[in-house]
Design a protein around this motif. Structure first.
Motif, short mmCIF file in Angstrom:
data_model
loop_
_atom_site.label_atom_id
_atom_site.label_comp_id
_atom_site.label_asym_id
_atom_site.label_seq_id
_atom_site.Cartn_x
_atom_site.Cartn_y
_atom_site.Cartn_z
N GLY A 1 1.64 -11.31 -7.27
CA GLY A 1 0.45 -10.55 -6.96
C GLY A 1 -0.82 -11.37 -6.91
N ALA A 2 -1.92 -10.75 -7.38
CA ALA A 2 -3.25 -11.32 -7.22
C ALA A 2 -3.40 -12.67 -7.93
N GLU B 1 1.68 1.76 -7.77
CA GLU B 1 1.48 1.84 -6.32
C GLU B 1 1.34 0.43 -5.78
N TYR B 2 2.02 0.18 -4.66
CA TYR B 2 1.94 -1.12 -3.99
C TYR B 2 1.04 -0.94 -2.76
N ALA B 3 -0.25 -0.85 -3.03
CA ALA B 3 -1.24 -0.62 -1.97
C ALA B 3 -1.51 -1.91 -1.22
N PRO B 4 -2.05 -1.82 0.02
CA PRO B 4 -2.34 -3.04 0.79
C PRO B 4 -3.30 -3.99 0.08
N GLU B 5 -4.28 -3.46 -0.64
CA GLU B 5 -5.24 -4.35 -1.31
C GLU B 5 -4.69 -4.96 -2.58
N GLY B 6 -3.55 -4.44 -3.11
CA GLY B 6 -2.95 -5.00 -4.29
C GLY B 6 -2.27 -3.93 -5.14
N VAL B 7 -1.52 -4.39 -6.10
CA VAL B 7 -0.78 -3.47 -6.96
C VAL B 7 -1.78 -2.66 -7.79
N ARG B 8 -1.49 -1.37 -7.89
CA ARG B 8 -2.30 -0.50 -8.71
C ARG B 8 -1.38 0.20 -9.71
N TYR B 9 -1.78 0.11 -11.00
CA TYR B 9 -1.01 0.78 -12.06
C TYR B 9 -1.96 1.71 -12.81
N LEU C 1 -6.40 9.62 -22.14
CA LEU C 1 -6.79 8.26 -21.76
C LEU C 1 -6.31 8.00 -20.34
N LEU C 2 -7.22 7.57 -19.48
CA LEU C 2 -6.87 7.20 -18.11
C LEU C 2 -7.05 5.69 -17.99
N PHE C 3 -5.92 4.99 -17.84
CA PHE C 3 -5.91 3.52 -17.77
C PHE C 3 -5.60 3.11 -16.33
N ARG C 4 -6.37 2.11 -15.80
CA ARG C 4 -6.17 1.66 -14.41
C ARG C 4 -6.08 0.14 -14.39
N TRP C 5 -5.07 -0.35 -13.68
CA TRP C 5 -4.89 -1.79 -13.42
C TRP C 5 -4.93 -1.96 -11.90
N GLN C 6 -5.89 -2.70 -11.40
CA GLN C 6 -6.05 -2.87 -9.94
C GLN C 6 -6.09 -4.37 -9.64
N ARG D 1 -6.60 -7.32 -6.67
CA ARG D 1 -7.29 -7.50 -5.39
C ARG D 1 -7.19 -8.99 -5.00
N GLY D 2 -7.14 -9.18 -3.65
CA GLY D 2 -7.15 -10.54 -3.12
C GLY D 2 -5.83 -11.25 -3.13
N GLY D 3 -4.76 -10.56 -3.48
CA GLY D 3 -3.45 -11.19 -3.50
C GLY D 3 -2.65 -10.91 -2.24
N PRO D 4 -1.46 -11.44 -2.14
CA PRO D 4 -0.61 -11.18 -0.96
C PRO D 4 -0.18 -9.72 -0.90
N ARG D 5 0.10 -9.30 0.31
CA ARG D 5 0.55 -7.92 0.50
C ARG D 5 1.98 -7.80 -0.01
N LEU D 6 2.22 -6.78 -0.83
CA LEU D 6 3.54 -6.61 -1.45
C LEU D 6 4.18 -5.32 -0.97
N ALA D 7 5.48 -5.40 -0.83
CA ALA D 7 6.26 -4.20 -0.48
C ALA D 7 6.92 -3.68 -1.74
N PRO D 8 7.19 -2.41 -1.83
CA PRO D 8 7.87 -1.86 -3.00
C PRO D 8 9.21 -2.55 -3.20
N PRO D 9 9.59 -2.84 -4.44
CA PRO D 9 10.86 -3.51 -4.70
C PRO D 9 12.02 -2.63 -4.27
N GLN D 10 13.13 -3.32 -3.88
CA GLN D 10 14.31 -2.61 -3.42
C GLN D 10 15.10 -2.01 -4.59
#
Length: 431
Positions: free
Chosen positions: A336-337, A399-407, A360-365, A367-376
């Motif tokens: 990732g990033a 989520e494997y969004a275009p801008e980077g992995v989001r958890y 509690l709402l926790f977010r991991w975002q 950015r700036g990394g390679p585009r990732l596809a969901p694992p098989q």
């Protein structure tokens, strides 16, 4: 005797007869007086001789008395010398008694000061449990006063939950041993260790007992805390071993090589060790979410933006977040990033109002990394991200969004936060 005789010449004729007759009468009278005088003189001589004899007897008696007085005088002189010697001995004994009295007074003064200054409740009892002496600290347990000296201690109402004092005293007097008991006040506020020792005289005879009470409240509380900590440590150890066992099993499963599995397992165990190090610093009370993130991202802190309100996690939640942050960081480093020089991380958390309780709402975002596809396939890392903290009410999402992995993680705040410090310290480490 003086006698008078008439030498007058006799007259011639008839005149001569009358004076002669008169002379005879005088002579007779004189003779009678002479005889009476002789008789009186003889009586006086006899009386004088009698008095002389009496005087001789009295003189002899006076001489005997004088000799007795002389002997008594000599005896009195001897007695005087003896009395003077006794007086000197008495003076010496008096000086010794005066010195001993001073020593006794000092010893009594020292003993009184010792009894007054000691903070240990102590009472001296005779064979009938009557009070001889006591320290002022005893008033914490028994409402005694100086007027209670000589009164049986069993007649005084006390705050101790203890009724076997008579039997214990009899045992001490009979066996000459020390009886030790742990007692508590009736309200349970304080605990004491009671020691009953025999009171021995100078001749080593038992003449009563000495009862002391040592406050062991803190020790009892410490033992209770130690027991809770031991149970908690056992519980934590079991939980940690279960987590390690699961990590080991999942890390060594799959198609990866043994070297990769060993490296993955070592990294995950290191993450758990970091979490435990944070917990140890707070006596397993819990660690803050920011500290957990900062410790796992120590090598990439400059590339991460971290922010959120102060949240102190429970020990279990600390370990779970440590594993989650480790997995996210590992994936970001490999795929990732963080695998790209231009990549960056944005980590945010907030407390939101839920339907029943705050969450509690926790977010991991990333950015700036390679585009990732969901694992098989779903590996242990994905499984861990989905289950490490979710519990029964948590909702994790990857989520494997275009801008980077989001958890994101949405979890009830009460299930992951440590209790207040006062409650936690009173009940042991939080679960």
């Amino acid at each position: 005797m003086v006698a008078f005789r008439d030498t007058t010449p006799l007259a011639a004729g008839g005149a001569t007869d009358a004076p002669a007759a008169s002379s005879d009468v005088n002579v007779q009278a004189l003779e009678r007086e002479l005889r009476a005088t002789k008789t009186q003189l003889q009586a006086a001589v006899d009386e004088l001789e009698t008095r002389i004899e009496d005087m001789k007897s009295t003189t002899e008696e006076f001489q005997a008395v004088n000799e007795e007085l002389q002997s008594s005088n000599e005896e009195l002189e001897t007695s005087k010398e003896e009395m003077q010697s006794v007086n000197e001995e008495l003076q010496t004994i008096n000086n010794e008694l005066s010195d001993k009295q001073q020593l006794l007074t000092r010893a009594n003064t020292d003993l009184q000061n010792l009894l007054d200054s000691t903070q240990i409740p102590t009472v001296f009892l005779d064979d009938e449990l009557r009070i001889r002496h006591f320290t002022p600290a005893l008033t914490q347990l028994f409402p005694v006063r100086d007027a209670d000296l000589g009164r049986p201690i069993t007649d005084i109402v006390n705050q101790l939950d203890y009724t076997e004092i008579r039997a214990d005293v009899e045992k001490v007097k009979r066996d000459g041993t020390i009886v030790e008991r742990d007692l508590a006040l009736k309200d349970g506020a304080h605990s004491f260790m009671m020691l009953i020792r025999p009171y021995r005289t100078a001749k080593n005879a038992i003449d009563g007992v000495v009862v002391t009470f040592v406050d062991i409240t803190e020790r009892k509380r410490g033992e209770g805390r130690q027991l809770l900590l031991t149970d908690e440590l056992q519980h934590r150890t079991n939980n940690l071993l279960a987590v390690i066992q699961s990590v080991v099993q999942q890390s060594l499963s799959g198609t990866q090589s043994l070297g990769e599995a060993r490296e993955t397992l070592t990294a995950r165990l290191h993450s758990l060790a970091n979490a435990n190090a944070l917990l140890t610093q707070t006596d397993w009370y819990g660690a803050t979410l920011e500290d957990v993130i900062a410790r796992e991202l120590a090598s990439f802190k400059a590339r991460a933006s971290i922010g959120g309100p102060p949240i102190r996690l429970t020990p279990n939640a600390t370990q779970g977040f440590a594993l989650v942050i480790h997995e996210l960081c590992t994936n970001a480093t490999k795929y990732g990033a963080l695998s790209s020089p231009a990549g960056a991380l944005e980590i945010r958390w907030s407390v939101e109002e839920g339907d029943d309780e705050p969450r509690l709402l926790f977010r991991w975002q990333e950015r700036g990394g390679p585009r990732l596809a969901p694992p098989q396939r779903t590996g242990f890392g994905t499984t861990l991200l989905n289950s490490a903290i979710s519990g029964g009410d948590g909702t994790p999402r990857i989520e494997y969004a275009p801008e980077g992995v989001r958890y994101t993680l949405d979890v009830p705040l009460s299930s992951i936060t440590a209790k207040a410090i006062g409650n936690a310290r009173g009940k042991g480490p939080s679960q």
